[in-house]
Design a protein around this motif. Structure first.
Motif, PDB file in Angstrom:
ATOM      1  N   GLU A 160       0.833  -1.208   0.000  1.00 34.70           N
ATOM      2  CA  GLU A 160       0.000   0.000   0.000  1.00 34.70           C
ATOM      3  C   GLU A 160       0.867   1.257   0.000  1.00 34.70           C
ATOM      4  OE1 GLU A 160      -2.906   0.324   3.082  1.00 34.70           O
ATOM      5  OE2 GLU A 160      -3.495  -1.771   2.915  1.00 34.70           O
ATOM      6  N   VAL A 161       1.930   1.244   0.821  1.00 37.60           N
ATOM      7  CA  VAL A 161       2.834   2.398   0.894  1.00 37.60           C
ATOM      8  C   VAL A 161       3.511   2.619  -0.458  1.00 37.60           C
ATOM      9  CG1 VAL A 161       4.945   3.285   1.973  1.00 37.60           C
ATOM     10  CG2 VAL A 161       3.189   2.191   3.378  1.00 37.60           C
ATOM     11  N   LEU A 162       3.977   1.535  -1.070  1.00 35.34           N
ATOM     12  CA  LEU A 162       4.643   1.645  -2.366  1.00 35.34           C
ATOM     13  C   LEU A 162       3.690   2.099  -3.462  1.00 35.34           C
ATOM     14  CD1 LEU A 162       6.804  -1.563  -2.007  1.00 35.34           C
ATOM     15  CD2 LEU A 162       7.721   0.742  -2.349  1.00 35.34           C
ATOM     16  N   ALA A 163       2.390   1.845  -3.249  1.00 35.57           N
ATOM     17  CA  ALA A 163       1.380   2.277  -4.223  1.00 35.57           C
ATOM     18  C   ALA A 163       0.928   3.716  -3.993  1.00 35.57           C
ATOM     19  CB  ALA A 163       0.174   1.333  -4.168  1.00 35.57           C
ATOM     20  N   GLY A 164       1.555   4.386  -3.025  1.00 35.38           N
ATOM     21  CA  GLY A 164       1.217   5.783  -2.770  1.00 35.38           C
ATOM     22  C   GLY A 164       0.223   5.994  -1.653  1.00 35.38           C
TER      23      GLY A 164
END
Length: 425
Positions: A258-262
């Motif tokens: 989720e973090v890597l997806a923004g």
């Protein structure tokens, strides 16, 4: 040299000579010095401490007990991060590909969880096909192609530390700051990174419970790194509440993606970006692409997918899900002022996410999801936590761990540590 003379010197508050330290580490690694003798010396060090010069030499001797990796052939500078461990601390997962997306190489040697703190390798092994064990040649290939690798340390890296760590665990000497610092830094320096950022956790869910303890450990480790020519800085960060909302293995991988997806929880994003900026600055890349931009434009996610694939994993495969879930309701309506990190970590451990001994298996699907963070308003009877496990018989003991861990007041604000407390180095 004689082991008894070395023990007596430290027992009586003396300073060990470089020759005594070199002999001790070599003799213990080769089995010439008995476990009971090293146990006595470790206790003397716990009680009487070590000077900066002693700690530096002790670390150097442990590094020399094995191989030292060399990444000088790479076309980009190397930088790494080490966390002292906490609850919900999945930062390595988004951080390594993020820093690689900004131009550095990240040779991240990580460990497994023990007790209430999770292990990076256990989390990543919940991804179907992903493997933790790589040869040095495989590590180099992934670093060259992808820019980031997260894997287990080989048996040839600081073998003296492996023996001493196991001994400290059963002799009540784990808490010695010189021995903690030299244990961590011997492996990190042997790993061959050019720059290192230390994330020293503070609070109930961390090994260091107070800011003063954490600062002493941070200063000791930064000193060791500096003395060995590795650009080293440390951040003291909060672990009085869980980091993010997910605590466990697969659930933490999902949150990292989720973090890597923004997206993702604001505290996980803030700490990931803060550590990434420190790592890039330590590597001499302060003017490189900003990590916040690399999260926003998808380039960090691209590196994540390539990194997982390079280690045999399928970044598109569904993650394991628990066979059983159990909601823990909010005990009252109001402001959640306390969600104790240690208690949540123990609950996740008892659900199967962690291990009591190094050889124990872990459940990929087990863990805890936190639906509220300290400072949030909650409603009585609504789910505050959801427990995940494959074994419903574990739920009662997990609930016992949470007894007294949650505090809700009609109105007010939580008394929390700031996410980033201090910087050393």
């Amino acid at each position: 040299m004689d082991a008894i003379d070395v023990i007596r010197a430290k027992r009586d508050g003396g300073t060990l000579t470089p020759e005594q330290i070199d002999w001790t580490i070599d003799a213990y690694t080769r089995g010439v010095m008995a476990d009971e003798q090293m146990a006595a010396l470790a206790m003397a060090i716990l009680l009487n401490g070590m000077t900066r010069a002693e700690v530096a030499r002790w670390t150097e001797a442990m590094i020399r007990s094995g191989e030292r990796m060399d990444w000088s052939g790479l076309d980009r500078p190397t930088t790494d991060k080490h966390s002292t461990g906490g609850v919900g601390d999945k930062i390595t997962l988004p951080l390594a590909p993020l820093v690689a997306a900004c131009g550095a190489a990240v040779p991240q040697l990580s460990g497994r969880g023990l007790g209430h703190t999770g292990g990076t390798l256990d989390k990543l092994e919940s991804i179907p096909g992903w493997r933790a064990s790589l040869s040095p040649e495989e590590m180099l290939a992934v670093l060259t192609d992808v820019g980031a690798v997260v894997c287990a340390a080989g048996s040839g890296l600081a073998p003296a530390d492996r023996r001493l760590y196991a001994l400290r665990d059963v002799t009540g000497t784990v808490e010695s700051i010189p021995l903690i610092a030299s244990s961590i830094m011997s492996k990190k320096i042997a790993e061959g990174t050019g720059a290192l950022v230390l994330d020293v956790k503070v609070g109930s869910g961390a090994f260091m419970k107070t800011v003063d303890q954490a600062r002493e450990l941070a200063e000791t480790m930064v000193g060791i790194g500096t003395d060995h020519g590795v650009r080293t800085v440390a951040l003291l960060t909060a672990m009085d509440r869980p980091l993010g909302r997910a605590v466990g293995n697969a659930v933490e991988v999902a949150e990292s993606v989720e973090v890597l997806a923004g997206g993702g929880p604001s505290d996980v994003v803030e700490l990931t970006v803060t550590l990434a900026r420190e790592m890039l600055a330590a590597a001499g890349l302060a003017s490189a692409k900003d990590p916040a931009d690399a999260l926003a434009d998808g380039s960090a996610m691209d590196v994540w997918r390539r990194m997982i694939s390079a280690q045999g994993g399928d970044p598109d495969a569904p993650l394991p899900t628990a066979k059983e879930t159990h909601d823990v309701p909010a005990p009252a309506s109001g402001v959640l002022t306390r969600l104790d990190a240690y208690a949540v970590g123990v609950a996740a451990w008892r659900l199967g996410a962690g291990r009591a001994r190094k050889e124990d298996p872990v459940s990929a699907a087990a863990g805890v999801l936190c639906h509220a963070k300290p400072g949030d308003r909650v409603t009585a009877g609504r789910p505050l936590l959801t427990l995940h496990t494959d074994d419903p018989s574990r739920i009662d003991r997990a609930l016992e761990a949470l007894d007294g861990a949650i505090e809700v007041v009609p109105d007010g604000a939580p008394d929390l540590l700031p996410l980033v407390i201090d910087r050393v180095g």
